[in-house]
Design an enzyme around this catalytic site. Structure first.
Site, PDB file in Angstrom:
ATOM      1  N   ASP A 178       0.892  -0.950   0.050  1.00 37.22           N
ATOM      2  CA  ASP A 178       0.101   0.243  -0.390  1.00 37.22           C
ATOM      3  C   ASP A 178       1.324   1.161  -0.200  1.00 37.22           C
ATOM      4  O   ASP A 178       1.910   1.053   0.175  1.00 37.22           O
ATOM      5  CB  ASP A 178      -0.902  -0.283   1.367  1.00 37.22           C
ATOM      6  CG  ASP A 178      -1.740   0.818   0.947  1.00 37.22           C
ATOM      7  OD1 ASP A 178      -2.060   1.440   0.267  1.00 37.22           O
ATOM      8  OD2 ASP A 178      -3.225   1.334   2.091  1.00 37.22           O
TER       9      ASP A 178
HETATM   10  C1  BGC Z   1      -4.773   2.939   0.532  1.00 33.59           C
HETATM   11  C2  BGC Z   1      -5.096   2.759  -1.488  1.00 33.59           C
HETATM   12  C3  BGC Z   1      -4.921   2.780  -2.123  1.00 33.59           C
HETATM   13  C4  BGC Z   1      -3.422   3.369  -2.509  1.00 33.59           C
HETATM   14  C5  BGC Z   1      -2.655   3.748  -3.662  1.00 33.59           C
HETATM   15  C6  BGC Z   1      -3.687   4.967   0.139  1.00 33.59           C
HETATM   16  O1  BGC Z   1      -3.398   4.981   0.590  1.00 33.59           O
HETATM   17  O2  BGC Z   1      -4.796   2.606   1.552  1.00 33.59           O
HETATM   18  O3  BGC Z   1      -6.259   1.518  -0.735  1.00 33.59           O
HETATM   19  O4  BGC Z   1      -5.243   1.589  -3.712  1.00 33.59           O
HETATM   20  O5  BGC Z   1      -3.352   4.156  -1.378  1.00 33.59           O
HETATM   21  O6  BGC Z   1      -4.051   4.962  -3.926  1.00 33.59           O
END
Ligand code: BGC
Length: 753
Positions: free
Chosen positions: A284
């Site tokens: 993530d």
């Molecule tokens: C979120 C994810 C997301 C990623 C990319 C993160 O902060 O937890 O769900 O896919 O950002 O944008």
């Protein structure tokens, strides 16, 4: 367009080798050849995933991305789309990089790309996996036509705490339903063949347990037994992986004291060894970097932990690019580990067909044909209608009679932005149809009145912690808005109050400690009620709210979630009876925040709740049931269930039995009912939940019509992970319940031999 030599030679090889070897062998050969030409730095470059256009959720921004791309230091980008932009970027790769390896292009396409469908929690309320699969396919059509290869979806985190803002992104509290929806989404996005240009790679997230954050506070600690993981929280991830999802995203939280992003048990033992996952694991946003704050090591250490645990791609931290070469040289990370990660990324690119056509056929024409096409908008309306849940309807307040004078009151009646909810990707909210526009169009001669009633969000604290631009309020004094609303309501026969949360009060980093309707909105609702007019409350929000007062005082309540581009029309169809509500909630609605966590598939305990004795599990200051149980939702018609009939009272360990009911539409309108099968295992080697969803069917019935609805019960359906984490069914007595929500007591007993 000048194509890369490498790509040409790959194409030639792929053509000439076709008869001799399997597609898998061809891919391996191609990747072997390519990797044999790559330096360590270039391999590490493939593990680097950077945000291209903007910073979404985290503290850091990727800088000089274009230069890094030219230097061969980037494997993929995200927050980036459109045919021209993507073509330009791949051109740069083909003309200005040594190995000309196309980039993966990803984005958070969560509930639609340009056409926005209801939020995932709303889609789950349809219980319609066929519809959800069709939507995922339609989303892939639009997203791939706009240059995307990869979506960071589905989010399959089981969630039992409505304080957590991200419950809007998932399917709710149930492992079985969550798994069915996860599979449908993967099938829809990937179509079983990523070489088709209208598909995108799915990414199962957030692995794992992210929805169980303590106190519902985003990013918070999680501590959970293996039994609970295996039986309750892991099934949706496993189902998505086994449905062929090509990628998995790690979660921000820790598991057993080790952050998921550095957790070898999770990413290697469980995911790859036990479940056989062959795709790529991405972190993530900055999750490697955040491991320093988790307190498990410095920059080099957390990088080492993540790659050795099984991470392939580093989202935004740029720790792998900075640290891996030295870690390999010093022997802390084996080059073979970097190779394995690089290989998985190249394999994903290969499967997507990027080495044959780095543009995957994107063009402005294709994009034009796909975006917001009439078919997609129709699908959006269908989904919106099916996602709406009727929570209460006293004295048949709904559906409304269009010949009456109707006052539409509330800050969400004419508001477009909020209809598409949070994380609405590249969706253009200015395309969304408001309820006001929909009713005016539907009934050009209707006697409709309007008053804003209040500002959407008045709390300075909430406004400070959400979108500062989205929640701007004008200078109209609240008292003036309230007085106008009361005056307007008095001039009407019936009032429809359209209230709820601003879209960004749900989603990432949007946890709430109080899930009531906002205070000032409740003040408005009370004032409307005091006019003595019948009041309908149409809610827009992304989580279960505590609605005890509303339930006790308001005549009809509709949960419309954030229903997407065609939300207004769908709500209007339901309000005026052109469509009959059929949605059912997939998360328990508590009476009070103090009841959380509250979920239907809880354990019985040694002192199950009873009103007859003080010394049972309960709170002394309130009713202990939920306000609305999991699986609940009303219709404008009534459905009656016969008792449960079993084909046999015993089930052999290699046999099956059927549990059936006769379902009758005993009302006067056609409608659809979501019939639910729950099972209780009465005695186990470990304690078992009081009920578990094990099947569901959506049944359409005309007025007066009856149908037999049957479920097949096999020993497989009765299996669970025992204390040794062995997946098995235990002989003994079971109850099969069939009803319209998880509170049903319509049951029959059988024995597994
Ligand atoms: C979120 C994810 C997301 C990623 C990319 C993160 O902060 O937890 O769900 O896919 O950002 O944008």
């Amino acid at each position: 367009m000048k194509k890369a030599l490498l790509i040409l030679s790959a194409t030639v090889c792929m053509a000439s080798c076709a008869e001799k070897s399997s597609p898998e062998a061809e891919m391996n050969k191609f990747v072997d050849e390519l990797m044999s030409q790559m330096t360590l730095e270039e391999k590490v470059g493939q593990l680097n995933l950077l945000s291209m256009w903007f910073d979404v959720t985290g503290p850091r921004m990727s800088e000089d991305v274009e230069q890094k791309v030219k230097d061969g230091l980037v494997g993929g980008v995200f927050n980036f789309w459109t045919p021209n932009a993507v073509r330009k970027l791949q051109d740069m790769i083909l003309t200005q990089t040594r190995l000309k390896i196309p980039l993966l292009v990803g984005y958070d396409v969560i509930h639609g790309h340009r056409t926005i469908y209801p939020i995932p929690l709303g889609l789950a309320a349809t219980w319609d996996t066929d519809l959800i699969e069709r939507i995922a396919a339609a989303v892939a059509d639009e997203a791939s036509a706009d240059g995307l290869h990869w979506t960071f979806s589905p989010m399959v985190d089981l969630a039992r705490d409505p304080r957590w803002g991200r419950v809007c992104e998932g399917a709710g509290e149930d492992p079985y339903l969550g798994a069915e929806i996860a599979k449908a989404m993967v099938r829809g996005y990937q179509q079983g063949d990523l070489s088709k240009q209208n598909t995108i790679m799915a990414c199962v997230k957030h692995f794992a347990l992210y929805g169980a954050a303590e106190g519902g506070r985003d990013y918070n600690t999680i501590d959970m037994s293996r039994l609970r993981m295996y039986n309750e929280y892991l099934p949706p991830y496993e189902a998505a992986v086994k449905a062929g999802a090509s990628s998995v995203m790690t979660s921000f939280n820790e598991i057993d004291g080790v952050p998921a992003t550095g957790n070898q048990w999770l990413l290697t033992d469980l995911l790859r060894r036990q479940w056989g996952f062959k795709g790529l694991v991405v972190t993530d946003w900055t999750a490697i970097y955040e491991m320093e704050d988790h307190g498990v090591g410095d920059k080099a250490k957390v990088t080492e932990l993540s790659i050795n645990a099984g991470v392939d791609m580093d989202m935004v931290s740029e720790y792998m690019i900075a640290e891996l070469p030295a870690l390999v040289t010093s022997g802390r990370v084996k080059e073979a580990t970097v190779d394995a990660a690089c290989r998985r990324i190249l394999e994903a690119k290969y499967r997507l067909g990027l080495f044959t056509d780095p543009y995957r056929g994107v063009s402005e024409e294709r994009a034009q044909a796909q975006m917001l096409s009439p078919e997609k908008l129709d699908l959006c309306k269908e989904a919106a209608v099916k996602s709406i849940v009727l929570l209460k309807n006293e004295r048949q307040t709904l559906p409304l009679d269009a010949s009456k004078t109707i006052a539409f009151i509330g800050p969400l009646v004419k508001n477009q932005r909020n209809l598409v909810g949070s994380w609405s990707a590249a969706g253009d909210w200015s395309q969304a149809v408001t309820l006001w526009d929909a009713v005016e169009r539907k009934f050009p001669n209707g006697k409709f009145l309007y008053a804003q009633g209040c500002h959407l969000v008045e709390s300075a604290t909430i406004r400070r912690n959400t979108d500062p631009n989205g929640n701007v309020i004008d200078d109209t004094p609240p008292q003036q808005l309230l007085a106008e609303a009361v005056r307007t309501a008095k001039g009407a026969d019936v009032v429809v109050a359209v209230l709820g949360d601003a879209y960004d009060m749900s989603g990432e980093a949007a946890s709430r400690s109080n899930i009531d309707l906002l205070d000032h909105q409740k003040t408005l609702l009370k004032a409307l009620k005091e006019t003595g007019k019948p009041v309908v409350l149409a809610l827009m929000n992304g989580r279960p709210l505590t609605l005890q007062w509303e339930h006790d005082n308001i005549d009809a309540i509709l949960e419309t979630w954030y229903a997407g581009t065609r939300a207004g029309e769908a709500i209007a169809d339901i309000l005026f009876g052109n469509a009959n509500p059929s949605g059912k909630i997939t998360m328990t609605f508590p009476r009070s925040v103090g009841q959380i966590p509250i979920y239907y598939n809880h354990k019985n305990t040694g002192r199950p709740f009873s009103n007859d004795s003080k010394f049972t599990t309960k709170y002394i200051d309130m009713e202990n049931t939920p306000l609305y149980p999991f699986g609940y939702g009303l219709s404008y018609t009534q459905f009656t269930y016969s008792g449960v009939q079993l084909s046999d009272s015993t089930l052999a360990d290699n046999g099956y039995l059927t549990a059936s009911v006769t379902l009758t539409n005993s009302g006067d309108r056609a409608g659809e009912e979501i019939v639910q099968l729950y099972i209780r295992d009465l005695v186990g080697s470990i304690t078992r939940p009081v009920k578990e969803l094990k099947g569901f069917q959506k049944v359409a019935l005309k007025p007066g019509e009856s149908k037999q609805v049957s479920f097949k019960i096999t020993p497989e359906l009765l299996k669970f992970y025992n204390a040794d984490l062995k997946w098995s069914a235990e002989s003994g007595d079971f109850l099969a319940f069939i009803g319209g929500n998880s509170d049903t007591d319509n049951k029959a007993k059988f024995t597994l031999q």
